[in-house]
Design a protein around this motif. Structure first.
Motif, PDB file in Angstrom:
ATOM      1  N   ALA A 202     -52.481   0.524  -1.441  1.00  0.00           N
ATOM      2  CA  ALA A 202     -53.303   1.693  -1.753  1.00  0.00           C
ATOM      3  C   ALA A 202     -52.507   2.755  -2.527  1.00  0.00           C
ATOM      4  CB  ALA A 202     -53.856   2.302  -0.465  1.00  0.00           C
ATOM      5  N   SER A 203     -51.194   2.823  -2.291  1.00  0.00           N
ATOM      6  CA  SER A 203     -50.409   3.874  -2.956  1.00  0.00           C
ATOM      7  C   SER A 203     -49.747   3.399  -4.247  1.00  0.00           C
ATOM      8  CB  SER A 203     -49.351   4.434  -1.999  1.00  0.00           C
ATOM      9  OG  SER A 203     -48.629   3.377  -1.410  1.00  0.00           O
ATOM     10  N   PHE A 208     -47.257   3.765  -9.890  1.00  0.00           N
ATOM     11  CA  PHE A 208     -47.179   3.189 -11.234  1.00  0.00           C
ATOM     12  C   PHE A 208     -47.492   4.258 -12.290  1.00  0.00           C
ATOM     13  CE2 PHE A 208     -49.288   1.325 -14.900  1.00  0.00           C
ATOM     14  CZ  PHE A 208     -48.315   0.442 -15.343  1.00  0.00           C
ATOM     15  N   ALA A 209     -48.555   5.028 -12.060  1.00  0.00           N
ATOM     16  CA  ALA A 209     -48.944   6.066 -13.030  1.00  0.00           C
ATOM     17  C   ALA A 209     -47.817   7.086 -13.204  1.00  0.00           C
ATOM     18  CB  ALA A 209     -50.230   6.746 -12.568  1.00  0.00           C
ATOM     19  N   ARG A 210     -47.192   7.448 -12.088  1.00  0.00           N
ATOM     20  CA  ARG A 210     -46.073   8.404 -12.141  1.00  0.00           C
ATOM     21  C   ARG A 210     -44.906   7.834 -12.960  1.00  0.00           C
ATOM     22  NH1 ARG A 210     -42.124  10.053  -7.069  1.00  0.00           N
ATOM     23  NH2 ARG A 210     -40.927  11.618  -8.196  1.00  0.00           N
ATOM     24  N   MET A 227     -38.849   5.341  -9.327  1.00  0.00           N
ATOM     25  CA  MET A 227     -38.300   4.006  -9.052  1.00  0.00           C
ATOM     26  C   MET A 227     -37.801   3.915  -7.606  1.00  0.00           C
ATOM     27  SD  MET A 227     -35.269   1.952 -11.040  1.00  0.00           S
ATOM     28  CE  MET A 227     -33.874   2.873 -10.396  1.00  0.00           C
ATOM     29  N   GLU A 228     -37.068   4.917  -7.161  1.00  0.00           N
ATOM     30  CA  GLU A 228     -36.579   4.879  -5.769  1.00  0.00           C
ATOM     31  C   GLU A 228     -37.745   4.907  -4.784  1.00  0.00           C
ATOM     32  OE1 GLU A 228     -33.501   7.619  -4.636  1.00  0.00           O
ATOM     33  OE2 GLU A 228     -32.061   6.731  -6.045  1.00  0.00           O
ATOM     34  N   HIS A 229     -38.766   5.697  -5.113  1.00  0.00           N
ATOM     35  CA  HIS A 229     -39.916   5.774  -4.205  1.00  0.00           C
ATOM     36  C   HIS A 229     -40.619   4.426  -4.103  1.00  0.00           C
ATOM     37  CE1 HIS A 229     -44.046   7.603  -3.086  1.00  0.00           C
ATOM     38  NE2 HIS A 229     -43.340   7.351  -2.002  1.00  0.00           N
ATOM     39  N   SER A 230     -40.872   3.800  -5.259  1.00  0.00           N
ATOM     40  CA  SER A 230     -41.531   2.488  -5.259  1.00  0.00           C
ATOM     41  C   SER A 230     -40.685   1.464  -4.506  1.00  0.00           C
ATOM     42  CB  SER A 230     -41.769   2.043  -6.706  1.00  0.00           C
ATOM     43  OG  SER A 230     -42.232   0.715  -6.738  1.00  0.00           O
ATOM     44  N   THR A 231     -39.370   1.496  -4.741  1.00  0.00           N
ATOM     45  CA  THR A 231     -38.454   0.547  -4.084  1.00  0.00           C
ATOM     46  C   THR A 231     -38.507   0.689  -2.564  1.00  0.00           C
ATOM     47  OG1 THR A 231     -36.936   0.653  -5.959  1.00  0.00           O
ATOM     48  CG2 THR A 231     -36.017  -0.106  -3.860  1.00  0.00           C
ATOM     49  N   LEU A 232     -38.362   1.924  -2.096  1.00  0.00           N
ATOM     50  CA  LEU A 232     -38.296   2.124  -0.646  1.00  0.00           C
ATOM     51  C   LEU A 232     -39.655   1.888   0.009  1.00  0.00           C
ATOM     52  CD1 LEU A 232     -35.838   5.146  -0.552  1.00  0.00           C
ATOM     53  CD2 LEU A 232     -35.370   2.773   0.081  1.00  0.00           C
ATOM     54  N   ALA A 233     -40.743   2.219  -0.709  1.00  0.00           N
ATOM     55  CA  ALA A 233     -42.074   1.946  -0.152  1.00  0.00           C
ATOM     56  C   ALA A 233     -42.320   0.438  -0.044  1.00  0.00           C
ATOM     57  CB  ALA A 233     -43.151   2.605  -1.025  1.00  0.00           C
ATOM     58  N   MET A 234     -41.879  -0.317  -1.054  1.00  0.00           N
ATOM     59  CA  MET A 234     -42.022  -1.776  -1.000  1.00  0.00           C
ATOM     60  C   MET A 234     -41.226  -2.340   0.183  1.00  0.00           C
ATOM     61  SD  MET A 234     -40.788  -4.667  -3.764  1.00  0.00           S
ATOM     62  CE  MET A 234     -39.019  -4.486  -3.475  1.00  0.00           C
ATOM     63  N   HIS A 235     -39.983  -1.895   0.312  1.00  0.00           N
ATOM     64  CA  HIS A 235     -39.165  -2.415   1.419  1.00  0.00           C
ATOM     65  C   HIS A 235     -39.723  -1.956   2.775  1.00  0.00           C
ATOM     66  CE1 HIS A 235     -35.999  -4.739  -0.537  1.00  0.00           C
ATOM     67  NE2 HIS A 235     -36.166  -3.913  -1.557  1.00  0.00           N
ATOM     68  N   ALA A 236     -40.291  -0.757   2.822  1.00  0.00           N
ATOM     69  CA  ALA A 236     -40.889  -0.298   4.078  1.00  0.00           C
ATOM     70  C   ALA A 236     -42.038  -1.219   4.484  1.00  0.00           C
ATOM     71  CB  ALA A 236     -41.396   1.137   3.924  1.00  0.00           C
ATOM     72  N   SER A 237     -42.823  -1.666   3.503  1.00  0.00           N
ATOM     73  CA  SER A 237     -43.947  -2.554   3.848  1.00  0.00           C
ATOM     74  C   SER A 237     -43.411  -3.854   4.452  1.00  0.00           C
ATOM     75  CB  SER A 237     -44.840  -2.821   2.631  1.00  0.00           C
ATOM     76  OG  SER A 237     -44.258  -3.752   1.741  1.00  0.00           O
TER      77      SER A 237
END
Ligand code: PMV
Length: 319
Positions: A202-203, A208-210, A227-237
């Protein structure tokens, strides 16, 4: 013999999860940088007989690696209306044996070499769609520079040429020869068992837009943060899967903290990690020598590669 080369790409905004497992369509949009130097060279040649032969880094491929190559060749045979078989020989020319992801460059080079060997003349979009079915990240390595892979498209597309932003990606190799759980298996496991998977999907569009608007505005700080946000959110999932998928090694965490400390000292350095323990650090090329020297001095870093933005996949020999 048809020979093609393709380069690895690193996602800044991450792909993790499949919308359609059979067609291998991603559940989230991703944005990547293709890297110079991290090259796969693949030869494809028609052979008599009833079977394809596949040699990867000097060894005959078996099991799943062999099946994935044959599945890509089957796609191309269906398009060409051919039942010819091929000998495929692929070599990763990465300056390390550290197990950096080679599926992106490998399947991109294979799609190009094998389509040519079978007499097909595919557009880059078609090649990207073929490569995507083998490995979604491979769709992006058909293109040079900055590319995107959307959820609404069969293929990746270029966003900006390599020279758009003067950056380097430093690859900090932290471990050798460990066999991690493969990305496909780990993604499916995350989707099936992680209560955070739906939140990740959902996020992902906003992340991606950012990242994309920061890239287009040449705003490296904002791009690095996205990039860091996407990385850590992916690993959090995946950490919240059951059992959790843990790609971070102690050494990975040491490098991530070191990158944040470098930022505290005024450097523009940002980290990302994929389905493995190595840490990739994005920075302006002007700061790369100093940041590379700092990272090389860490006990956690076994080897450090420095990659500039790279070129598209290319046919280098054709019959
Ligand atoms: O395309 P695959 O199956 O190699 O998966 C790639 C997954 C990540 O590398 C973790 C993220 C990405 O977008 O490349």
């Amino acid at each position: 013999m048809s020979v093609a080369v393709a380069y690895a790409n690193i996602a800044l905004i991450k792909y993790w999860g499949k919308a359609d497992r059979v067609r291998n369509l991603p559940a989230v949009p991703s944005l990547s940088l293709t890297l110079a130097g991290l090259r796969t060279r693949t030869e494809a040649q028609l052979i008599p007989g009833e079977e394809d032969t596949v040699t990867l880094d000097g060894r005959p491929a078996q099991g799943r690696p062999h099946a994935r190559v044959v599945a890509l060749l089957d796609q191309l045979r269906a398009r060409a209306g051919s039942d010819a078989h091929l000998a495929v020989t692929s070599h990763n020319e990465f300056p390390t044996a550290a197990g950096l992801a080679s599926s992106a460059s490998g399947f991109a080079a294979l799609a190009l070499a094998a389509s040519h060997a079978l007499g097909l003349s595919l557009t880059r979009q078609e090649l990207s769609a073929v490569a995507r079915q083998a490995s979604a990240s491979a769709a992006r390595s058909i293109f040079g520079g900055w590319a995107e892979l959307l959820t609404s498209s069969e293929h990746a597309s270029p966003i900006a040429p390599a020279a758009h932003l003067d950056v380097r990606m430093l690859v900090a190799v932290t471990r050798r020869g460990e066999k991690a759980i493969g990305s496909t298996e780990a993604m499916l496991h995350t989707a099936e068992t992680s209560p955070y998977y739906d939140a990740w999907v959902a996020s992902a569009g906003a992340m991606f837009a950012r990242g994309k608007s920061a890239l287009l505005a040449r705003d490296l700080k904002e791009l690095g943060r996205a990039m860091e946000h996407s990385t850590l959110a992916m690993h959090a999932s995946m950490l919240a899967a059951d059992p959790g998928v843990l790609y971070f090694a102690p050494e990975s965490l040491a490098v991530m903290h070191a990158v944040r400390e470098l930022r505290g000292r005024g450097f523009s350095a940002y980290f990302t990690l994929d389905a493995g323990p190595h840490v990739k650090v994005l920075c302006p090329s002007s700061e790369a020598p100093a940041i590379a020297a700092e990272l090389r001095a860490l006990p956690a870093v076994l080897e450090l590669l420095e990659a500039a933005p790279g070129d598209a996949a290319e046919l280098i020999e054709a019959p």
